[in-house]
Design a protein around this motif. Structure first.
Motif, PDB file in Angstrom:
ATOM      1  N   GLU A   1       5.027  21.166 -42.993  1.00  0.00           N
ATOM      2  CA  GLU A   1       3.705  21.347 -42.358  1.00  0.00           C
ATOM      3  C   GLU A   1       2.764  20.199 -42.700  1.00  0.00           C
ATOM      4  O   GLU A   1       2.050  19.685 -41.839  1.00  0.00           O
ATOM      5  CB  GLU A   1       3.060  22.651 -42.851  1.00  0.00           C
ATOM      6  CG  GLU A   1       3.424  23.855 -42.015  1.00  0.00           C
ATOM      7  CD  GLU A   1       2.902  25.141 -42.644  1.00  0.00           C
ATOM      8  OE1 GLU A   1       1.779  25.134 -43.179  1.00  0.00           O
ATOM      9  OE2 GLU A   1       3.650  26.130 -42.610  1.00  0.00           O
ATOM     10  N   ARG A   2       2.742  19.800 -43.984  1.00  0.00           N
ATOM     11  CA  ARG A   2       1.873  18.682 -44.401  1.00  0.00           C
ATOM     12  C   ARG A   2       2.249  17.408 -43.652  1.00  0.00           C
ATOM     13  O   ARG A   2       1.400  16.655 -43.219  1.00  0.00           O
ATOM     14  CB  ARG A   2       1.989  18.410 -45.902  1.00  0.00           C
ATOM     15  CG  ARG A   2       1.487  19.457 -46.854  1.00  0.00           C
ATOM     16  CD  ARG A   2       0.003  19.675 -46.810  1.00  0.00           C
ATOM     17  NE  ARG A   2      -0.331  20.731 -45.867  1.00  0.00           N
ATOM     18  CZ  ARG A   2      -0.051  22.034 -46.065  1.00  0.00           C
ATOM     19  NH1 ARG A   2       0.536  22.433 -47.170  1.00  0.00           N
ATOM     20  NH2 ARG A   2      -0.370  22.926 -45.150  1.00  0.00           N
TER      21      ARG A   2
ATOM     22  N   TYR B   1       9.897  19.266 -35.558  1.00  0.00           N
ATOM     23  CA  TYR B   1       9.562  19.860 -36.857  1.00  0.00           C
ATOM     24  C   TYR B   1      10.245  21.215 -37.044  1.00  0.00           C
ATOM     25  O   TYR B   1      10.646  21.576 -38.149  1.00  0.00           O
ATOM     26  CB  TYR B   1       8.037  19.949 -37.037  1.00  0.00           C
ATOM     27  CG  TYR B   1       7.463  18.592 -37.379  1.00  0.00           C
ATOM     28  CD1 TYR B   1       7.560  18.092 -38.671  1.00  0.00           C
ATOM     29  CD2 TYR B   1       6.891  17.790 -36.406  1.00  0.00           C
ATOM     30  CE1 TYR B   1       7.084  16.829 -38.988  1.00  0.00           C
ATOM     31  CE2 TYR B   1       6.407  16.521 -36.709  1.00  0.00           C
ATOM     32  CZ  TYR B   1       6.517  16.043 -38.009  1.00  0.00           C
ATOM     33  OH  TYR B   1       6.063  14.790 -38.326  1.00  0.00           O
TER      34      TYR B   1
ATOM     35  N   SER C   1       1.653  19.053 -34.120  1.00  0.00           N
ATOM     36  CA  SER C   1       1.760  20.465 -34.488  1.00  0.00           C
ATOM     37  C   SER C   1       3.116  20.724 -35.167  1.00  0.00           C
ATOM     38  O   SER C   1       4.148  20.235 -34.689  1.00  0.00           O
ATOM     39  CB  SER C   1       1.643  21.334 -33.235  1.00  0.00           C
ATOM     40  OG  SER C   1       2.163  22.611 -33.523  1.00  0.00           O
ATOM     41  N   PRO C   2       3.123  21.497 -36.264  1.00  0.00           N
ATOM     42  CA  PRO C   2       4.403  21.796 -36.928  1.00  0.00           C
ATOM     43  C   PRO C   2       5.324  22.666 -36.070  1.00  0.00           C
ATOM     44  O   PRO C   2       6.479  22.878 -36.430  1.00  0.00           O
ATOM     45  CB  PRO C   2       3.989  22.519 -38.216  1.00  0.00           C
ATOM     46  CG  PRO C   2       2.554  22.842 -38.085  1.00  0.00           C
ATOM     47  CD  PRO C   2       1.971  22.049 -36.963  1.00  0.00           C
TER      48      PRO C   2
ATOM     49  N   GLY D   1      -0.314  14.033 -37.396  1.00  0.00           N
ATOM     50  CA  GLY D   1      -1.200  14.478 -36.321  1.00  0.00           C
ATOM     51  C   GLY D   1      -0.472  15.247 -35.229  1.00  0.00           C
ATOM     52  O   GLY D   1      -0.871  15.237 -34.062  1.00  0.00           O
TER      53      GLY D   1
ATOM     54  N   PRO E   1      -6.261  15.722 -44.272  1.00  0.00           N
ATOM     55  CA  PRO E   1      -4.845  15.857 -44.621  1.00  0.00           C
ATOM     56  C   PRO E   1      -4.361  14.628 -45.384  1.00  0.00           C
ATOM     57  O   PRO E   1      -4.846  13.525 -45.150  1.00  0.00           O
ATOM     58  CB  PRO E   1      -4.135  15.948 -43.266  1.00  0.00           C
ATOM     59  CG  PRO E   1      -5.188  16.258 -42.267  1.00  0.00           C
ATOM     60  CD  PRO E   1      -6.480  15.744 -42.819  1.00  0.00           C
TER      61      PRO E   1
ATOM     62  N   ALA F   1       3.715  17.147 -40.730  1.00  0.00           N
ATOM     63  CA  ALA F   1       3.270  17.248 -39.334  1.00  0.00           C
ATOM     64  C   ALA F   1       1.769  16.975 -39.245  1.00  0.00           C
ATOM     65  O   ALA F   1       1.316  16.206 -38.381  1.00  0.00           O
ATOM     66  CB  ALA F   1       3.602  18.641 -38.783  1.00  0.00           C
ATOM     67  N   GLU F   2       1.006  17.571 -40.157  1.00  0.00           N
ATOM     68  CA  GLU F   2      -0.452  17.330 -40.164  1.00  0.00           C
ATOM     69  C   GLU F   2      -0.741  15.843 -40.346  1.00  0.00           C
ATOM     70  O   GLU F   2      -1.599  15.278 -39.675  1.00  0.00           O
ATOM     71  CB  GLU F   2      -1.105  18.076 -41.337  1.00  0.00           C
ATOM     72  CG  GLU F   2      -1.420  19.537 -41.060  1.00  0.00           C
ATOM     73  CD  GLU F   2      -1.736  20.281 -42.356  1.00  0.00           C
ATOM     74  OE1 GLU F   2      -1.623  21.511 -42.334  1.00  0.00           O
ATOM     75  OE2 GLU F   2      -2.054  19.636 -43.383  1.00  0.00           O
ATOM     76  N   ALA F   3      -0.008  15.226 -41.293  1.00  0.00           N
ATOM     77  CA  ALA F   3      -0.241  13.802 -41.572  1.00  0.00           C
ATOM     78  C   ALA F   3       0.058  12.959 -40.341  1.00  0.00           C
ATOM     79  O   ALA F   3      -0.594  11.948 -40.093  1.00  0.00           O
ATOM     80  CB  ALA F   3       0.622  13.353 -42.747  1.00  0.00           C
TER      81      ALA F   3
ATOM     82  N   ASN G   1       0.057  22.393 -51.152  1.00  0.00           N
ATOM     83  CA  ASN G   1      -1.168  21.697 -50.766  1.00  0.00           C
ATOM     84  C   ASN G   1      -2.050  21.452 -51.994  1.00  0.00           C
ATOM     85  O   ASN G   1      -3.191  21.920 -52.058  1.00  0.00           O
ATOM     86  CB  ASN G   1      -1.917  22.512 -49.712  1.00  0.00           C
ATOM     87  CG  ASN G   1      -3.110  21.762 -49.153  1.00  0.00           C
ATOM     88  OD1 ASN G   1      -3.199  20.541 -49.304  1.00  0.00           O
ATOM     89  ND2 ASN G   1      -4.036  22.479 -48.548  1.00  0.00           N
TER      90      ASN G   1
ATOM     91  N   ASP H   1      -9.238  26.789 -47.551  1.00  0.00           N
ATOM     92  CA  ASP H   1      -9.567  25.379 -47.307  1.00  0.00           C
ATOM     93  C   ASP H   1     -10.930  25.098 -47.933  1.00  0.00           C
ATOM     94  O   ASP H   1     -11.540  25.991 -48.532  1.00  0.00           O
ATOM     95  CB  ASP H   1      -9.551  25.062 -45.803  1.00  0.00           C
ATOM     96  CG  ASP H   1     -10.409  26.032 -45.010  1.00  0.00           C
ATOM     97  OD1 ASP H   1     -11.429  26.510 -45.555  1.00  0.00           O
ATOM     98  OD2 ASP H   1     -10.066  26.335 -43.853  1.00  0.00           O
TER      99      ASP H   1
END
Ligand code: FMN
Length: 343
Positions: free
Chosen positions: A300-301, A315, A309-310, A307, A261, A303-305, A246, A221
């Motif tokens: 995963e992205r 999910y 948890s994946p 907010g 994200p 889920a992050e977008a 990513n 990251d």
């Protein structure tokens, strides 16, 4: 000397690279689609997935068709390298000559770090760390065969508690084979991808070598990458697992977007782009099977977008449905439906 910004240019043997954020070689992943994706998001340099020098030498049809495609647009954002592996100098000479003549690559990178048994048992990949004479001969042959700049990506050591044979080999490759840059992964081959990389050792290599050292390992990251860049002071950083699905990480590191994200719409647009380009590369049927590897990253992205948890039930169910689907348009519809809920 002050540390250059990641947006500053640098070069490998006179080949100009517009910034210091690069894409690592990723076996089974780093085809032209993934390299172009990284470039679109700012990567200044991208290395292909590893390709067998033997397969090129013997003109393996699938290898030539699937792995030796380099698109003109890939070069827009800076140079591109092919990574070759193999332990036979004459085969490497022949493969290097072939790629110089038949592809648009700017640089050849040699794999001397892969710990996978299938590769190591042939004497290639990380096995070369224990055989410096062969490693030097292979690097020399790649240079002579291609006339291109040659870099080597290697591990710090074969064994976790053993001597730093990879570190020592790096200096020999530069001195004796004229290797133009080193990609350094400061983990031993024994630990594969586990544990913390030895950044203090990488910093020593940067000081010692007269050629650029590119750092790979643990750059997942923005914060971890900047901290490692400041500690090691390499010529460039090379993203691997952190960039899987990513590509926004390239742009964030280059200050082109916030370190946050991506939005749901961006994830969806990226997913569609990857699907469309992979269909162009492999055809819809093969793309549908191949992309199962990529789907989890975009879920995963998403889920992050959103907010969330994946690991939440919705999910997890989406992941399972995508893994069961080998129809690419069905997969596209599944992600679009989930995105409509997430948005
Ligand atoms: C799925 C996968 C495939 C990889 N394939 C290659 C490869 O073909 N050649 C290579 O030199 N390294 C390969 N690597 C190693 C990466 O380029 C990188 O050096 C390593 O993952 C450490 O970086 P990271 O901790 O940021 O992931 C691979 C790593 C992963 C996870």
């Amino acid at each position: 000397m002050s540390l250059p910004a990641l947006t500053d240019p640098w070069s490998i043997a006179g080949v100009r690279i517009p910034n210091r954020v690069t894409l690592a070689p990723l076996a089974g992943i780093g085809n032209w689609v993934v390299r172009l994706q990284a470039k679109r998001h700012g990567a200044g340099y991208a290395v292909s997935e590893m390709v067998s020098s033997f397969a090129i030498h013997y003109r393996n049809e699938k290898t030539l068709r699937d792995l030796l495609t380099f698109k003109a647009e890939e070069h827009d954002g800076g140079p591109v390298a092919i990574q070759l592996f193999g332990q036979d100098p004459e085969v490497m000479r022949s493969a290097a000559a072939y790629v110089a003549e038949h592809t648009s690559v700017d640089i050849i990178d040699l794999n001397m770090g892969c710990p996978v048994p299938k590769v190591v048992k042939t004497g290639a990949g990380a096995a070369m760390l224990k055989d410096p004479e062969t490693a030097v001969a292979v690097a020399r042959a790649a240079k002579e065969g291609s006339g291109l700049p040659v870099t080597v990506k290697l591990r710090s050591a074969s064994r976790k508690d053993g001597e730093h044979d990879g570190y020592a080999l790096a200096a020999r490759l530069v001195e004796e084979a004229g290797v133009d840059a080193i990609g350094f992964h400061p983990r031993s081959a024994q630990v594969h991808h586990r544990g913390t990389p030895d950044y203090a050792l990488a910093a020593r290599l940067v000081e010692e070598l007269p050629v650029p050292v590119v750092l790979t390992g643990g750059l997942h990251d923005v914060a971890s990458t900047l901290a490692a860049y400041e500690q090691v002071r390499p010529a460039a950083v090379m993203l691997a697992r952190g960039a899987l699905g990513n590509p926004w990480l390239f742009a964030s590191l280059l200050g082109r977007r916030a370190d946050a994200p991506p939005a749901v719409a961006d994830v969806l647009a990226e997913f569609d782009w990857v699907l469309d380009r992979t269909i162009e590369h492999l055809g819809a049927e093969r793309a549908g099977r191949y992309l199962r590897k990529h789907y989890p990253w975009y879920v995963e992205r998403l889920a992050e977008a959103a907010g969330v948890s994946p690991t939440t039930a919705a999910y997890k169910q989406l992941q399972e449905s995508l893994q069961r689907s080998d129809d690419i348009e069905a997969a596209r519809a599944l992600l679009h439906e989930a995105a409509a809920v997430a948005a």
